[in-house]
Structure formats: C-alpha cells, structure tokens
Design a protein around this motif. Structure first.
Motif, PDB file in Angstrom:
ATOM      1  N   VAL A 141       0.937  -0.941  -0.057  1.00 39.05           N
ATOM      2  CA  VAL A 141      -0.549  -0.106   0.102  1.00 39.05           C
ATOM      3  C   VAL A 141       0.890   0.894   0.093  1.00 39.05           C
ATOM      4  CG1 VAL A 141      -1.781   1.803   1.583  1.00 39.05           C
ATOM      5  CG2 VAL A 141      -2.521  -1.078   0.929  1.00 39.05           C
ATOM      6  N   TRP A 142       1.564   0.954   0.634  1.00 38.53           N
ATOM      7  CA  TRP A 142       2.826   2.668   0.597  1.00 38.53           C
ATOM      8  C   TRP A 142       3.980   2.541  -0.387  1.00 38.53           C
ATOM      9  CZ3 TRP A 142       4.958   2.034   6.204  1.00 38.53           C
ATOM     10  CH2 TRP A 142       4.266   2.234   7.214  1.00 38.53           C
ATOM     11  N   LEU A 143       4.424   1.732  -0.534  1.00 35.70           N
ATOM     12  CA  LEU A 143       5.029   1.752  -2.058  1.00 35.70           C
ATOM     13  C   LEU A 143       4.280   1.694  -3.305  1.00 35.70           C
ATOM     14  CD1 LEU A 143       8.080   1.643  -3.215  1.00 35.70           C
ATOM     15  CD2 LEU A 143       7.660  -0.982  -3.413  1.00 35.70           C
ATOM     16  N   PHE A 144       3.384   1.144  -3.570  1.00 34.57           N
ATOM     17  CA  PHE A 144       2.325   1.718  -4.699  1.00 34.57           C
ATOM     18  C   PHE A 144       1.397   2.295  -5.116  1.00 34.57           C
ATOM     19  CE2 PHE A 144       3.521  -3.349  -5.221  1.00 34.57           C
ATOM     20  CZ  PHE A 144       4.676  -3.036  -6.398  1.00 34.57           C
ATOM     21  N   GLY A 145       1.307   3.337  -3.798  1.00 33.27           N
ATOM     22  CA  GLY A 145       0.416   4.472  -3.664  1.00 33.27           C
ATOM     23  C   GLY A 145       1.473   5.414  -4.016  1.00 33.27           C
ATOM     24  N   ALA A 146       2.621   5.024  -3.652  1.00 35.32           N
ATOM     25  CA  ALA A 146       3.725   6.720  -3.476  1.00 35.32           C
ATOM     26  C   ALA A 146       3.146   6.742  -5.318  1.00 35.32           C
ATOM     27  CB  ALA A 146       4.821   6.298  -3.129  1.00 35.32           C
ATOM     28  N   GLU A 165       7.238  -1.499  -9.345  1.00 39.65           N
ATOM     29  CA  GLU A 165       8.136  -2.084  -9.310  1.00 39.65           C
ATOM     30  C   GLU A 165       9.230  -2.312  -9.408  1.00 39.65           C
ATOM     31  OE1 GLU A 165       6.696  -5.099  -9.613  1.00 39.65           O
ATOM     32  OE2 GLU A 165       4.382  -4.264  -9.591  1.00 39.65           O
ATOM     33  N   GLY A 166      10.354  -1.053 -10.042  1.00 42.92           N
ATOM     34  CA  GLY A 166      11.624  -1.275 -10.109  1.00 42.92           C
ATOM     35  C   GLY A 166      12.033  -1.266  -8.285  1.00 42.92           C
ATOM     36  N   VAL A 167      11.532   0.447  -8.124  1.00 42.08           N
ATOM     37  CA  VAL A 167      12.334   0.678  -6.425  1.00 42.08           C
ATOM     38  C   VAL A 167      11.844  -1.063  -5.823  1.00 42.08           C
ATOM     39  CG1 VAL A 167      11.282   1.324  -4.049  1.00 42.08           C
ATOM     40  CG2 VAL A 167      11.398   2.749  -6.347  1.00 42.08           C
ATOM     41  N   LEU A 168      10.659  -2.233  -5.987  1.00 43.40           N
ATOM     42  CA  LEU A 168      11.141  -3.645  -5.386  1.00 43.40           C
ATOM     43  C   LEU A 168      11.583  -3.921  -5.705  1.00 43.40           C
ATOM     44  CD1 LEU A 168       8.508  -5.192  -3.872  1.00 43.40           C
ATOM     45  CD2 LEU A 168       7.362  -5.730  -5.908  1.00 43.40           C
ATOM     46  N   ILE A 195      12.983  -3.281 -16.045  1.00 40.24           N
ATOM     47  CA  ILE A 195      12.026  -2.539 -15.674  1.00 40.24           C
ATOM     48  C   ILE A 195      12.664  -1.231 -16.097  1.00 40.24           C
ATOM     49  CG2 ILE A 195      10.354  -1.157 -13.630  1.00 40.24           C
ATOM     50  CD1 ILE A 195       9.921  -3.627 -12.883  1.00 40.24           C
ATOM     51  N   LEU A 196      14.288  -1.198 -15.246  1.00 34.90           N
ATOM     52  CA  LEU A 196      14.885   0.676 -15.148  1.00 34.90           C
ATOM     53  C   LEU A 196      14.929   0.123 -16.514  1.00 34.90           C
ATOM     54  CD1 LEU A 196      17.612  -0.478 -12.483  1.00 34.90           C
ATOM     55  CD2 LEU A 196      14.850   0.646 -12.479  1.00 34.90           C
ATOM     56  N   GLU A 197      15.345  -0.242 -17.779  1.00 36.52           N
ATOM     57  CA  GLU A 197      15.509  -0.109 -19.073  1.00 36.52           C
ATOM     58  C   GLU A 197      14.264   0.489 -19.315  1.00 36.52           C
ATOM     59  OE1 GLU A 197      18.362   0.594 -19.865  1.00 36.52           O
ATOM     60  OE2 GLU A 197      18.780  -0.855 -18.597  1.00 36.52           O
TER      61      GLU A 197
END
Length: 580
Positions: A79-84, A133-136, A300-302
């Motif tokens: 919730v926190w990560l994908f909400g941001a 997704e990238g940060v995760l 994802i990063l590319e």
C-alpha cells in the motif's frame, strides 16, 4: 540505476512512504530467514529421533503464525510503496499539462498531438512502474539476497555457497547486454506508439472529410501500415524480453545442480548434515526470487529510462514566452501598439511593419485586409503568443512584456472562426469560463449572441449535448455559442476573429448592435465580410503587414481605395446571390 537518481526529487518528497516500505521489507526478509533453518532443525530432529510430535506441531504452528504476520506486513508495504508510485503518475501528468499550457503555439507545431498524448500515457506509466515495481525489485532482491547469502555463508557452508554462485557472473553479463538492447528497442516502440496515436487522432477528427472524398480504403491501408510498424517495434521488444527468462532459468538450474551435487558429496563426507543441506536448498530457493528480480529489474529500469528520456526531452523545452511580474490591478486602460517590425522565425520578410494605433476603452476596432496581410499575426502579438522584439505594446503605463502573463491574457476573450466546443451540454459550453453562472446569466449572454431562440428549439434546450467538437451544430450555431461564452466571461477586451463568417448579415448586424450597447467592453472585430465593420469606431486596413488605410466606415468608403472597392464588390455579390 540512473533512472533512480533522476527520480530522486520524488523519492525525497515521499521518503516516509518509501522508507517505511523498505523498512518493512527488511523485517519481512529477516522473518523469511527463520523457516528454512527451523525446517532444517526439524529434519535433523526427525532423523535423530529426538523430535516428538507435540514439539513438531508447536514448531509448525509457530511457522504458520510467522507466515501470517509476513502476509500482513506485505499488505502494508505494498500500500505504501505502490501508493507513492501511483501518485507519481498524477504528479507527472499535472506537470506535463502545466508545461504544455505554458508554451506558445509554435511548440505544438514541433510536437504532434498524438506524440504528446503518448508521452502523457505510456511513457508516464513506464516511469510509474519504475518507481513502484522497480524500487520493489531493487530493494527486495538486494535485501533478501544479501541476508540469505550471509546466512548460507556464515551458518551453513561458505564452500557450498561459492559453488552455487559460480554461474552468476554469466547471468549478470547476459542481463546487462540484453538490457542495453531493450533500452533501444523500447524507445523505438514508444516512438512508434506516438505515431499510431497521432494517426488515430487524425483519422477520427477527419472522418467526415475521409467519407466525403471516398478515401476509406486508402485511409485504412495507411492506418494498417502504421499498425504493422508498431507491431514490428513491439515484437522487437518482446524478442529481447524473451531472452531474459531462459538465461535466468538456466542459471538457476546450474546453481541448484552444483549445490545439490556438492552438498551431497559434503554430506557423504560428514562435513554437512542432511538437515543443513535441506536448509541450504531451501535458502537457495529463497535466492530464486532475487535472481529473477535482478533480471526483471533491468527490464523495468531500461523501459523506465527510455520513457524518462522522452519525458525529459519535453521538460527541457523551456517556454519561449516568460511571464512578467507586474500585477495589472487597474482596468479600463488604453492599449497602445507600436510595432516597428516583426518577422516569423526563419523568415527574413517582415510580417508586420510600422503598425501603430491606440485602442481606447469601449472602442470597437475593425481589422480588415486581404489574406496574409498580418491580421492574425497582430492578434498573436497582442495576446503574447509571439514575442515582439522590435517595438512595444503598452496597457496603460505597463509594457505587456513586464505584465503577469496570466493576468494579461485574462483581459481577453477570443472567438475564432472555428471555435472549439466540448462534448457537454450547451449550457456547460457557454458557462465554460464562468462555471458558477446562473441560467439567467447564461440565457442573457445567449440572447446577446442571437442564439437563444435556436437553443430553445433543441429537444433538450440548454441541456442538449453538442457532441464532440459541436458536431451536432451548424457552423453559425457554433460561432454564436462561442460568442455567448465570451460575453458571459465579461472580459475587458472581446476579440471576434472572423467569428461572424458563418452567420447571415441580419444576425451579424444584430450581434454587433448588442455589443455596442456594452460600452464598458472594448471589441476588436477581424472580418473579411466588411459589413461587420460598419459600426466600428476605427478601421485599420492591413496590406503586406502595413496599415494601408485608417478611418471609420464612411471615411474609408469616401477614400475609394481597397476598402471601398471590396465593400462595393461584396455588396454587388450579395445582390447577385439574392437575385438567383
């Protein structure tokens, strides 16, 4: 990883949510280290015969509780990560819209509408995925991977750990190479999608013309060509993307083979217990996700990096027209125009030369002249859609270059020859600039624009939906609704840019008479039909960018020059049309 550095401004804004999510990820990773080791102890206990059933059930119940706690923690960090990350999409789209709005018309000549729409949708989505997704994948794979490696190395067998990691450098090399290819292919894919969006928009907007000219088959063939090109670019992306999984699966398989073979040998030599080998294999199972995640992370990063480059290219386009800081508090000031010379970019021949006039409050100014004489150019300069370098335009004692741009443009209400109507009701379109207007105010503006009777004849009256771009209305009805919208706005200066071309002479005369009754409003009328100039206080006739004639209607008729000749010609034309 450069994309993370480029998005650091947003991570700083949302550091609480991102920091909290990563902290919970660390906690979850630590909790996940316990079950493999516990299962190893259970296996050793069962083999040794020291593990009783109640003790085993207690261990299993504790593991079930631990997994349930991990499940709850995963909900919180998601919730926190994908909400941001989702909020980043809102931030970027609002930023893009403000950026688009700050640019003059020439910006939209360089970038097609479909291209800007594609950047605002697909490219933003790719960046949002990077921030979510990238940060995760980056955080989770690094935290889990490092924690599992430490446990495997320090608590089980560092020799077996090294053996299991031997295939990893090959995977890293292959993933890096495929990532570079993916960046290039994805950038081309996004550009192709921009072309498709633009082609779709053009086809839908021009569907009437396409049908009128019988070009359906040709247009379909052209559209199919663009679609095929997009498909080819997307297929190229998928071909590169498909290379990741086989490399990862092969690496995982080799790693498990080496660990089981080496671990079996160490168990046979007594250097490792069966429970330790079981725990090692389970820990190695936890390493599958970090390995998969690293490949997915590069993917994802590319994609995100290619998308961010396209967005950054837009953001790097600084507005050519910068707002001044002077606040325009006074109203009803005279407008003094002194244009020495203005040339369009890339042209040496001036579009306007030596144009000087003063527009007093409440005046009705007429602008006439042949096509290409500079009328529209003059209005662009007045609205600061183009910058005047040689000359000056003053409102009262303030140069419009120094005035607050939003305040200055808010003094104008412009009605063009082809006005834009939204897919809303007639009332909503009239009240666009004044959403809180009452129905009485809306109808008063409509009566002044001579459109109230037409609207009342519609089945739903003012609640009638006009369709996209006013497709259900005639040209004259659209123009008069646009005039009503401008009148309701109550701007200080009303500009009718050939906005009466689709109405008959009687209606045109009535609208201009209604405007003359509003003495507090200054009106600028640009028209090719010179009957619209009859009530003007001053008429400027532009030819080749210069003022060729100046005066009121009677004075210009008496002068016997272009204005008089054109007026007589149009008068004769109306007589001939009436006789037919």
């Amino acid at each position: 990883m450069q994309i993370f550095w480029q998005l650091r401004w947003y991570f700083r804004q949302q550091w609480r949510r991102y920091g909290g999510a990563i902290a919970i990820l660390v906690l979850v990773s630590l909790f996940e280290l316990l079950p493999p080791r516990a299962i190893g102890w259970i296996v050793d206990g069962v083999v040794a015969g020291t593990m009783q059933l109640p003790q085993m059930l207690a261990w299993l119940a504790g593991l079930a509780g631990l997994w349930f706690g991990v499940y709850l923690l995963r909900i919180v960090w998601r919730v926190w990560l994908f909400g941001a990350a989702a909020e980043l999409g809102t931030v970027l789209r609002n930023r893009l819209y403000r950026h688009f709005s700050s640019h003059p018309p020439i910006f939209f000549e360089r970038y097609k509408t479909g291209d800007l729409m594609a950047r605002s949708t697909n490219d933003v989505n790719a960046v949002v995925m990077t921030a979510g997704e990238g940060v995760l994948t980056a955080a989770d794979s690094l935290i889990t991977g490092i924690a599992v490696l430490l446990v495997m190395t320090t608590m089980l067998s560092w020799e077996l750990t090294v053996l299991a990691l031997l295939p990893m450098p090959l995977m890293a090399l292959a993933v890096f190479r495929f990532g570079r290819q993916l960046h290039t292919c994805f950038a081309k894919s996004q550009a192709a999608f921009s072309d498709l969006t633009e082609k779709t928009q053009e086809s839908l907007n021009g569907v009437r013309m396409i049908r009128a000219f019988g070009l359906e088959q040709r247009q379909q063939a052209d559209f199919a060509t663009v679609v095929d090109q997009v498909g080819e670019k997307n297929l190229a992306v998928e071909k590169v993307d498909a290379k990741f999984d086989p490399v990862i699966q092969l690496t995982i398989g080799m790693s498990f083979f080496l660990s089981v073979a080496g671990g079996g040998y160490m168990v046979s030599q007594g250097r490792l217990t069966l429970g330790d080998l079981t725990a090692f294999v389970l820990y190695q199972g936890l390493m599958i996700w970090p390995m998969l995640a690293m490949a997915w992370l590069f993917n994802i990063l590319e994609r995100g990096s290619a998308a961010w480059d396209r967005l950054q290219h837009i953001f790097d386009e600084s507005p050519e027209i910068v707002s001044g800081e002077t606040q325009l508090e006074a109203t009803g000031q005279s407008l003094t125009v002194d244009i020495h010379q203005f040339c369009w970019r890339g042209q040496s021949h001036p579009a306007l030369s030596e144009v000087q006039f003063t527009l007093q409050p409440g005046m009705l100014l007429g602008l006439a002249g042949p096509i290409g004489s500079g009328k529209s150019t003059l209005m662009s300069l007045l609205l600061r859609q183009q910058e005047l370098a040689q000359g000056s335009i003053f409102y009262g004692g303030v140069s419009i270059l120094e005035a607050d741009l939003n305040q200055w443009r808010s003094r104008f209400a412009v009605v063009s020859q082809a006005p834009f109507l939204f897919s809303r009701s007639v009332a909503d379109n009239i009240a666009l600039g004044k959403p809180d207007a009452s129905m009485a105010e809306i109808r008063e503006a409509a009566r002044a624009a001579c459109i109230d009777d037409d609207i009342c004849q519609f089945p739903a009256g003012y609640d009638t939906l006009v369709g996209e771009k006013g497709i259900t209305l005639s040209g004259g009805q659209k123009q008069r609704i646009a005039i009503a919208r401008a009148l309701l706005l109550g701007a200080e200066i009303l500009v009718l840019d050939d906005a009466l071309s689709a109405v008959d002479g009687k209606t045109e005369h009535q609208i201009l008479t209604n405007l003359r009754r509003q003495k507090q409003q200054t009106v600028i009328v640009i028209a090719h039909r010179l009957t619209a100039m009859e009530q003007a206080d001053t008429i400027l006739v532009l030819q080749h960018g210069r003022i060729a004639e100046r005066g009121n209607h009677a004075e210009l008729l008496a002068a016997g020059r272009w204005y008089s000749e054109m007026y007589q010609y149009q008068k004769l034309e109306r007589v001939i049309e009436g006789a037919q």
